[in-house]
Motif scaffolding. Structure first.
Motif, PDB file in Angstrom:
ATOM      1  N   GLU A 259       0.812  -1.228   0.000  1.00 38.36           N
ATOM      2  CA  GLU A 259       0.000   0.000   0.000  1.00 38.36           C
ATOM      3  C   GLU A 259       0.835   1.262   0.000  1.00 38.36           C
ATOM      4  O   GLU A 259       0.462   2.267  -0.593  1.00 38.36           O
ATOM      5  CB  GLU A 259      -0.898   0.001   1.237  1.00 38.36           C
ATOM      6  CG  GLU A 259      -2.001  -1.004   1.140  1.00 38.36           C
ATOM      7  CD  GLU A 259      -3.321  -0.435   1.584  1.00 38.36           C
ATOM      8  OE1 GLU A 259      -3.311   0.552   2.346  1.00 38.36           O
ATOM      9  OE2 GLU A 259      -4.347  -0.991   1.185  1.00 38.36           O
TER      10      GLU A 259
ATOM     11  N   ASP B 105      -5.735   5.176  -0.193  1.00 34.48           N
ATOM     12  CA  ASP B 105      -6.440   5.090   1.075  1.00 34.48           C
ATOM     13  C   ASP B 105      -7.441   6.260   1.215  1.00 34.48           C
ATOM     14  O   ASP B 105      -7.057   7.426   1.046  1.00 34.48           O
ATOM     15  CB  ASP B 105      -5.396   5.148   2.205  1.00 34.48           C
ATOM     16  CG  ASP B 105      -6.053   5.120   3.562  1.00 34.48           C
ATOM     17  OD1 ASP B 105      -6.349   4.023   4.018  1.00 34.48           O
ATOM     18  OD2 ASP B 105      -6.293   6.210   4.131  1.00 34.48           O
TER      19      ASP B 105
ATOM     20  N   ASP C  21     -11.850  -1.039  -4.910  1.00 40.63           N
ATOM     21  CA  ASP C  21     -11.251  -1.712  -3.766  1.00 40.63           C
ATOM     22  C   ASP C  21     -12.268  -2.678  -3.146  1.00 40.63           C
ATOM     23  O   ASP C  21     -13.298  -2.241  -2.616  1.00 40.63           O
ATOM     24  CB  ASP C  21     -10.813  -0.641  -2.743  1.00 40.63           C
ATOM     25  CG  ASP C  21     -10.055  -1.251  -1.579  1.00 40.63           C
ATOM     26  OD1 ASP C  21     -10.159  -2.480  -1.394  1.00 40.63           O
ATOM     27  OD2 ASP C  21      -9.368  -0.505  -0.871  1.00 40.63           O
ATOM     28  N   PRO C  22     -11.984  -4.012  -3.190  1.00 42.75           N
ATOM     29  CA  PRO C  22     -12.975  -4.967  -2.662  1.00 42.75           C
ATOM     30  C   PRO C  22     -13.200  -4.801  -1.154  1.00 42.75           C
ATOM     31  O   PRO C  22     -14.277  -5.123  -0.662  1.00 42.75           O
ATOM     32  CB  PRO C  22     -12.368  -6.339  -2.973  1.00 42.75           C
ATOM     33  CG  PRO C  22     -10.978  -6.102  -3.417  1.00 42.75           C
ATOM     34  CD  PRO C  22     -10.809  -4.670  -3.774  1.00 42.75           C
ATOM     35  N   GLU C  23     -12.179  -4.271  -0.447  1.00 38.29           N
ATOM     36  CA  GLU C  23     -12.387  -4.083   1.006  1.00 38.29           C
ATOM     37  C   GLU C  23     -13.450  -3.031   1.277  1.00 38.29           C
ATOM     38  O   GLU C  23     -14.127  -3.055   2.303  1.00 38.29           O
ATOM     39  CB  GLU C  23     -11.073  -3.685   1.681  1.00 38.29           C
ATOM     40  CG  GLU C  23     -10.180  -4.890   1.855  1.00 38.29           C
ATOM     41  CD  GLU C  23      -8.928  -4.589   2.634  1.00 38.29           C
ATOM     42  OE1 GLU C  23      -8.898  -3.585   3.370  1.00 38.29           O
ATOM     43  OE2 GLU C  23      -7.979  -5.364   2.475  1.00 38.29           O
ATOM     44  N   ILE C  24     -13.580  -2.085   0.374  1.00 37.83           N
ATOM     45  CA  ILE C  24     -14.595  -1.032   0.554  1.00 37.83           C
ATOM     46  C   ILE C  24     -15.916  -1.450  -0.070  1.00 37.83           C
ATOM     47  O   ILE C  24     -16.976  -1.302   0.522  1.00 37.83           O
ATOM     48  CB  ILE C  24     -14.109   0.284  -0.091  1.00 37.83           C
ATOM     49  CG1 ILE C  24     -12.862   0.797   0.638  1.00 37.83           C
ATOM     50  CG2 ILE C  24     -15.216   1.336  -0.084  1.00 37.83           C
ATOM     51  CD1 ILE C  24     -12.171   1.948  -0.061  1.00 37.83           C
ATOM     52  N   TRP C  25     -15.849  -2.002  -1.285  1.00 38.79           N
ATOM     53  CA  TRP C  25     -17.079  -2.232  -2.054  1.00 38.79           C
ATOM     54  C   TRP C  25     -17.581  -3.671  -1.984  1.00 38.79           C
ATOM     55  O   TRP C  25     -18.661  -3.965  -2.479  1.00 38.79           O
ATOM     56  CB  TRP C  25     -16.863  -1.823  -3.520  1.00 38.79           C
ATOM     57  CG  TRP C  25     -16.576  -0.355  -3.631  1.00 38.79           C
ATOM     58  CD1 TRP C  25     -15.345   0.237  -3.709  1.00 38.79           C
ATOM     59  CD2 TRP C  25     -17.522   0.719  -3.606  1.00 38.79           C
ATOM     60  NE1 TRP C  25     -15.464   1.596  -3.754  1.00 38.79           N
ATOM     61  CE2 TRP C  25     -16.793   1.925  -3.696  1.00 38.79           C
ATOM     62  CE3 TRP C  25     -18.915   0.786  -3.539  1.00 38.79           C
ATOM     63  CZ2 TRP C  25     -17.421   3.169  -3.705  1.00 38.79           C
ATOM     64  CZ3 TRP C  25     -19.533   2.025  -3.550  1.00 38.79           C
ATOM     65  CH2 TRP C  25     -18.787   3.197  -3.629  1.00 38.79           C
ATOM     66  N   GLY C  26     -16.766  -4.569  -1.396  1.00 36.73           N
ATOM     67  CA  GLY C  26     -17.194  -5.962  -1.284  1.00 36.73           C
ATOM     68  C   GLY C  26     -16.643  -6.822  -2.416  1.00 36.73           C
ATOM     69  O   GLY C  26     -16.075  -6.307  -3.388  1.00 36.73           O
ATOM     70  N   GLU C  27     -16.835  -8.127  -2.279  1.00 34.85           N
ATOM     71  CA  GLU C  27     -16.285  -9.080  -3.249  1.00 34.85           C
ATOM     72  C   GLU C  27     -16.889  -8.907  -4.641  1.00 34.85           C
ATOM     73  O   GLU C  27     -16.298  -9.288  -5.638  1.00 34.85           O
ATOM     74  CB  GLU C  27     -16.503 -10.523  -2.752  1.00 34.85           C
ATOM     75  CG  GLU C  27     -15.551 -10.936  -1.638  1.00 34.85           C
ATOM     76  CD  GLU C  27     -14.081 -10.586  -1.924  1.00 34.85           C
ATOM     77  OE1 GLU C  27     -13.608 -10.911  -3.019  1.00 34.85           O
ATOM     78  OE2 GLU C  27     -13.424  -9.950  -1.060  1.00 34.85           O
TER      79      GLU C  27
ATOM     80  N   VAL D  60     -17.172  -6.261  -6.220  1.00 38.42           N
ATOM     81  CA  VAL D  60     -16.718  -4.929  -6.645  1.00 38.42           C
ATOM     82  C   VAL D  60     -16.713  -4.730  -8.160  1.00 38.42           C
ATOM     83  O   VAL D  60     -16.982  -3.641  -8.663  1.00 38.42           O
ATOM     84  CB  VAL D  60     -15.318  -4.632  -6.038  1.00 38.42           C
ATOM     85  CG1 VAL D  60     -14.265  -5.595  -6.560  1.00 38.42           C
ATOM     86  CG2 VAL D  60     -14.879  -3.205  -6.247  1.00 38.42           C
TER      87      VAL D  60
ATOM     88  N   GLN E 263     -17.903   6.597   4.255  1.00 42.65           N
ATOM     89  CA  GLN E 263     -16.458   6.737   4.069  1.00 42.65           C
ATOM     90  C   GLN E 263     -16.186   7.657   2.875  1.00 42.65           C
ATOM     91  O   GLN E 263     -17.050   7.883   2.060  1.00 42.65           O
ATOM     92  CB  GLN E 263     -15.837   5.384   3.764  1.00 42.65           C
ATOM     93  CG  GLN E 263     -15.769   4.462   4.938  1.00 42.65           C
ATOM     94  CD  GLN E 263     -14.925   3.249   4.567  1.00 42.65           C
ATOM     95  OE1 GLN E 263     -13.745   3.368   4.329  1.00 42.65           O
ATOM     96  NE2 GLN E 263     -15.557   2.106   4.486  1.00 42.65           N
TER      97      GLN E 263
ATOM     98  N   SER F 113     -15.043   7.256   0.045  1.00 42.78           N
ATOM     99  CA  SER F 113     -14.606   6.240  -0.901  1.00 42.78           C
ATOM    100  C   SER F 113     -15.250   6.346  -2.290  1.00 42.78           C
ATOM    101  O   SER F 113     -15.041   5.494  -3.127  1.00 42.78           O
ATOM    102  CB  SER F 113     -14.885   4.855  -0.325  1.00 42.78           C
ATOM    103  OG  SER F 113     -16.213   4.799   0.130  1.00 42.78           O
TER     104      SER F 113
END
Ligand code: HEM
Length: 504
Positions: A78, A94, A412-418, A420, A439, A441
């Protein structure tokens, strides 16, 4: 993106090796500095290899559209950096860091425009501090909702002209009901026509000529930018350089003519219309009168630069949004059907109105999701003007650039989910803040004080065009369609967008 490619960072007083040590001491990673070129050669090689490829509609976009940034991040994690020649640039993805940077424009400036880039865009986009604040204050009224409301009929007329052309093309086809059309070139002309009519009203014919010249200029600049490493290249009297000079002159003279006419009309006390230019000039005059000082307002040169910027910042971005929306609705027929049902429920077959556009919920969700997946401006750039702290980086010195990868943030899958990579407008069914869980984002128009001034305007243009297209046609991907999004200033469909349109 816009300035990411046509600017160079400035104010670098430390040697590259010193900067490198400083960054590494703080846990940042990247390649070791290579004399003068840094990572540029690798970046060009990787980009050139990736660019011509077409991909599947379901493919993950970042490895394709931002290949070198994506590879660097995969290799170094990152907190990584890339060498743009002798200048390291941190890759920022980020949301918290983006927030910190974008909400402090007094510290994080835009990198200076390259002299070549300046030939296509100046004005608000590159100004800083007091001058930026002053211009933004003067230009703001031109983008107020009340003013935009009055521009709806001009926008509708532009859309209607394009749709008539599509109908004519289809009528001359063998079955007179359907036909293949590369909608990309028409959508490009549409956004130029919308800006010409809304910015210059009665002078829109001259406006259209300015648009054509600007378009040619951008093409030449993109070609010339490859030679920026040759000192003084732009002064060599090549055919392209001479043409660029001639284009600049013609644009200046056309704009000066339109502005002079308006000034004279204002002096005579005549009403000069409700277009962007008139509102801007009236607002400028008000500012000068309030302060009793000509120097607080914009000069004619300033107004010329802002008008050029309307074309540069406001036309391709809008056509990019429209073309990816049509591609997505071609692929996801169920959403096309839902959008059309909504449009017909609100307007029937009548002309769309400003109030009706505000009631289009499904269409708005679709546009938000397209702006997430196919962010028209996936990279923006900044650089600190003094040594500052940024997140965990305690010492970020002058001379280090920052590339804000909005395109990666939106994927980003951490923000939008798998899911994405999937086109799911339902993410936005309860608005943007619910979709992002509050967020930072989702920022297709950037954020903070320097957020896109044309955001509402672009949304009105996109909704109007979509509503009118949906009223008259259904569409699907042609068998010859190649999916090849790539950021060339903006995220363009490199091989166009040929769709099969059917009359309703
Ligand atoms: C879908 C359409 C659009 C998108 C996605 C978009 C995106 C953006 C982004 C990301 C920025 C920030 C650039 C940066 O800070 O480096 C920006 C700034 C700007 N945009 Fe847009 N834009 C769109 C349409 C428009 C339109 C229609 C206009 C005007 C007619 C416009 C005028 C501007 C201007 C003047 C700025 C500079 C604002 C400032 O620095 O104060 N944009 N836009």
């Amino acid at each position: 993106m816009i300035e990411g490619l046509i600017t160079f960072p400035s104010g670098q007083t430390k040697w590259p090796r010193k900067l490198e040590n400083l960054l590494r001491q703080q846990g940042l990673q990247g390649n070791s500095y290579r004399l003068a070129v840094g990572d540029i050669k690798d970046l060009i090689t990787v980009t050139k290899a990736e660019q011509p490829r077409s991909i599947k509609l379901s493919d993950d976009l970042p490895p394709h559209i931002l290949p070198y940034f994506h590879q660097t991040r995969s290799k170094y994690g990152e907190n990584s950096f890339i060498w743009f020649g002798p200048t390291p640039r941190l890759i920022i993805t980020d949301p918290q860091l983006m927030k910190e940077i974008l909400t402090k424009p007094e510290i994080f400036h835009k990198p200076l425009p390259d002299p070549i880039g300046e030939t296509v865009a100046g004005g608000l986009l590159f100004l800083e501090d007091e001058k930026w604040a002053n211009h933004r204050k003067i230009i703001n009224p031109a983008f107020h909702m009340e003013k935009l409301k009055n521009m709806v009929s001009a926008i509708r007329l532009s859309c209607s002209n394009m749709i008539d052309k599509w109908e004519d093309l289809i009528s001359s086809s063998s079955d007179e009901e359907s036909g293949e059309i590369d909608v990309w070139s028409y959508l490009g002309d549409l956004s130029g026509d919308m800006i010409s009519r809304t910015a210059f009203g009665s002078s829109h014919e001259e406006g259209r000529r300015i648009f054509e010249l600007q378009r040619e200029q951008v093409k030449l600049v993109l070609e010339l930018i490859q030679f920026t490493f040759i000192p003084g290249w732009r002064y060599v009297p090549t055919k392209a350089n001479k043409r660029m000079k001639a284009i600049s002159k013609e644009i200046q003279s056309l704009l000066r003519g339109i502005i002079n006419q308006r000034e004279k009309a204002m002096e005579r006390g005549e009403t000069i219309g409700d277009d962007l230019l008139s509102t801007l000039m009236e607002s400028n005059l008000k500012e000068i009168e309030e302060h009793g000082n000509k120097n607080v307002g914009m000069s004619i040169e300033d107004v010329i630069e802002e008008c050029k910027l309307f074309y540069f910042a406001g036309s391709e971005t809008t056509s990019i949004l429209l073309v990816w929306t049509m591609v997505m609705l071609s692929k996801h027929q169920e959403w096309q059907v839902r959008a059309r049902e909504e449009v017909l429920q609100v307007f029937g077959k009548n002309e769309p109105t400003f109030d009706g556009l505000n009631r289009l919920k499904i269409v708005t969700m679709i546009i938000h999701e397209v702006l997430r997946l196919y962010t028209p401006a996936p990279i923006i750039a900044r650089a600190p003007i003094k040594t500052v702290k940024l997140g965990n980086i305690t010492t970020l010195p002058v001379g280090v650039g920052l590339v804000l990868l909005i395109g990666l943030l939106h994927h980003d899958p951490e923000i939008w989910g798998e899911d994405v990579n999937e086109f799911k407008p339902e993410r936005f069914s309860e608005g943007i803040s619910k979709a992002t869980k509050n967020q930072f984002s989702y920022i297709p128009f950037s954020a903070g004080p320097r957020i896109c001034i044309g955001q509402q305007f672009a949304m009105i243009e996109a909704k109007m065009a979509l509503a009118m297209i949906l009223q008259r046609f259904s569409f699907e991907l042609s068998s010859s369609y190649l999916h090849a999004p790539f950021p060339i200033l903006t995220l363009r469909p490199q091989y166009g967008a040929t769709l099969l349109l059917r009359k309703h």
